[in-house]
Design a protein around this motif. Structure first.
Motif, PDB file in Angstrom:
ATOM      1  N   VAL A 120      39.074  52.177  46.901  1.00  0.00           N
ATOM      2  CA  VAL A 120      38.331  52.692  45.763  1.00  0.00           C
ATOM      3  C   VAL A 120      38.948  51.978  44.534  1.00  0.00           C
ATOM      4  CG1 VAL A 120      37.915  54.722  44.160  1.00  0.00           C
ATOM      5  CG2 VAL A 120      37.897  55.203  46.624  1.00  0.00           C
ATOM      6  N   ILE A 121      40.108  51.746  44.585  1.00  0.00           N
ATOM      7  CA  ILE A 121      40.792  51.394  43.211  1.00  0.00           C
ATOM      8  C   ILE A 121      40.340  49.730  43.616  1.00  0.00           C
ATOM      9  CG2 ILE A 121      42.894  50.450  42.334  1.00  0.00           C
ATOM     10  CD1 ILE A 121      44.293  52.743  43.269  1.00  0.00           C
ATOM     11  N   GLY A 122      40.468  49.150  44.840  1.00  0.00           N
ATOM     12  CA  GLY A 122      39.964  47.703  44.880  1.00  0.00           C
ATOM     13  C   GLY A 122      38.623  47.462  44.554  1.00  0.00           C
ATOM     14  N   ILE A 123      37.671  48.172  45.095  1.00  0.00           N
ATOM     15  CA  ILE A 123      36.451  48.208  44.877  1.00  0.00           C
ATOM     16  C   ILE A 123      35.989  48.257  43.240  1.00  0.00           C
ATOM     17  CG2 ILE A 123      34.048  49.089  45.021  1.00  0.00           C
ATOM     18  CD1 ILE A 123      34.969  49.718  48.129  1.00  0.00           C
ATOM     19  N   SER A 124      36.533  49.239  42.628  1.00  0.00           N
ATOM     20  CA  SER A 124      36.447  49.540  41.194  1.00  0.00           C
ATOM     21  C   SER A 124      36.832  48.168  40.287  1.00  0.00           C
ATOM     22  CB  SER A 124      37.224  50.595  40.830  1.00  0.00           C
ATOM     23  OG  SER A 124      36.806  51.854  41.289  1.00  0.00           O
ATOM     24  N   SER A 125      37.811  47.795  40.919  1.00  0.00           N
ATOM     25  CA  SER A 125      38.486  46.424  40.097  1.00  0.00           C
ATOM     26  C   SER A 125      37.529  45.125  40.118  1.00  0.00           C
ATOM     27  CB  SER A 125      39.808  46.245  40.659  1.00  0.00           C
ATOM     28  OG  SER A 125      40.841  47.226  40.438  1.00  0.00           O
ATOM     29  N   ILE A 126      36.916  45.215  41.271  1.00  0.00           N
ATOM     30  CA  ILE A 126      35.944  43.882  41.569  1.00  0.00           C
ATOM     31  C   ILE A 126      34.783  44.366  40.679  1.00  0.00           C
ATOM     32  CG2 ILE A 126      34.461  42.889  43.336  1.00  0.00           C
ATOM     33  CD1 ILE A 126      36.864  43.536  45.421  1.00  0.00           C
ATOM     34  N   VAL A 127      34.230  45.414  40.949  1.00  0.00           N
ATOM     35  CA  VAL A 127      32.671  45.751  39.962  1.00  0.00           C
ATOM     36  C   VAL A 127      33.062  45.531  38.540  1.00  0.00           C
ATOM     37  CG1 VAL A 127      31.265  47.735  39.605  1.00  0.00           C
ATOM     38  CG2 VAL A 127      31.775  47.426  41.749  1.00  0.00           C
ATOM     39  N   MET A 128      34.251  46.045  37.960  1.00  0.00           N
ATOM     40  CA  MET A 128      34.633  46.039  36.611  1.00  0.00           C
ATOM     41  C   MET A 128      34.813  44.514  36.273  1.00  0.00           C
ATOM     42  SD  MET A 128      33.859  48.939  35.588  1.00  0.00           S
ATOM     43  CE  MET A 128      34.305  48.378  33.775  1.00  0.00           C
ATOM     44  N   SER A 129      35.460  43.770  37.271  1.00  0.00           N
ATOM     45  CA  SER A 129      35.659  42.492  36.772  1.00  0.00           C
ATOM     46  C   SER A 129      34.320  41.582  36.923  1.00  0.00           C
ATOM     47  CB  SER A 129      36.409  41.629  37.826  1.00  0.00           C
ATOM     48  OG  SER A 129      35.760  41.621  39.112  1.00  0.00           O
ATOM     49  N   LEU A 130      33.375  42.085  37.570  1.00  0.00           N
ATOM     50  CA  LEU A 130      31.820  41.379  37.577  1.00  0.00           C
ATOM     51  C   LEU A 130      31.182  41.484  36.383  1.00  0.00           C
ATOM     52  CD1 LEU A 130      30.948  41.711  41.355  1.00  0.00           C
ATOM     53  CD2 LEU A 130      31.965  39.553  40.030  1.00  0.00           C
ATOM     54  N   LEU A 131      31.319  43.042  35.927  1.00  0.00           N
ATOM     55  CA  LEU A 131      30.738  43.611  34.700  1.00  0.00           C
ATOM     56  C   LEU A 131      31.459  42.966  33.368  1.00  0.00           C
ATOM     57  CD1 LEU A 131      30.265  47.233  35.551  1.00  0.00           C
ATOM     58  CD2 LEU A 131      28.240  45.498  35.455  1.00  0.00           C
TER      59      LEU A 131
END
Length: 225
Positions: free
Chosen positions: A69-80
């Motif tokens: 969850v932490i990994g996916i959240s980090s990726i999504v927020m980096s893209l945003l």
């Protein structure tokens, strides 16, 4: 809380003074009054969401705290953040902000309850999407977080009082709070001065790399989820 109040003391004085004058003179069109109300209203989403998700977030082995969850959240927020950095107009300064900015950035702040999102990261990204200058977006982010930090801190202190923390525990806590206040002040100073001259791309790449590392590590079994 100490770091934000001390660093943004002049802003807080201006917002508080404008709010008191607006109420006493019934002049609710004052821009700083609207901004102060926006900051307060913007705290509601994370307060409500925090209460609703408290049991799910704070239990041992919570699915919200899984590394994937932490990994996916980090990726999504980096893209945003990358999209906001690339397409944000960055032409609005602090004196141009309004009540609606507090509401929209406040909604984004609630997303920070998901581990890996980051409160300052989500609010900074929202600020850039709303056309704020980088330094203004960061400044607004810290001010918006103040009521939430005060509420969360008060709740945690209440919990410690009920738990009967001994004197050694309180001494340790005071030492930790003192060092945290100093390091937080230094972090705020450094970030705001950095964003006056540079972009947020360093944070985009850092979060993307960290997110990919965590996801790959969990999928391959290198790290337990």
């Amino acid at each position: 809380m100490v770091a934000v109040i001390s660093y943004f003391w002049q802003d807080l004085k201006k917002l508080t003074g404008a709010t008191v004058r607006a109420i006493s003179e019934q002049d609710y069109s004052n821009q700083y009054f609207s901004l102060a109300i926006g900051l307060l209203i913007g705290t509601i989403p994370i307060a409500v969401a925090g209460l609703l998700l408290k049991k799910s977030l704070n239990v041992c082995n919570s699915p919200f705290r899984a590394l994937i969850v932490i990994g996916i959240s980090s990726i999504v927020m980096s893209l945003l953040l990358a999209i906001a950095e690339r397409f944000g107009k960055r032409d609005r300064v602090f004196s141009q902000l309004s009540l609606s900015d507090g509401i929209w950035v406040g909604i984004s702040q609630a997303l920070a309850l998901i581990p890996g999102v980051s409160r300052s990261g989500s609010t900074l990204t929202a600020g850039l999407f709303l056309g704020m200058e980088r330094e203004t977006a960061a400044r607004f982010s810290f001010l918006l977080g103040l009521p939430a930090v005060i509420l969360a801190g008060a709740l945690e202190l209440h919990t410690l009082f009920k738990a009967g923390l001994d004197i050694n525990g309180w001494i340790t806590l005071i030492i930790g709070l003192t060092t945290a206040s100093i390091s937080a002040f230094a972090a705020i100073y450094s970030l705001l001065h950095y964003l006056e001259k540079y972009s947020t791309w360093v944070f985009v790449w850092y979060r993307l790399a960290m997110g990919i590392f965590l996801v790959v590590s969990v999928v391959t079994g290198f790290l337990p989820n």
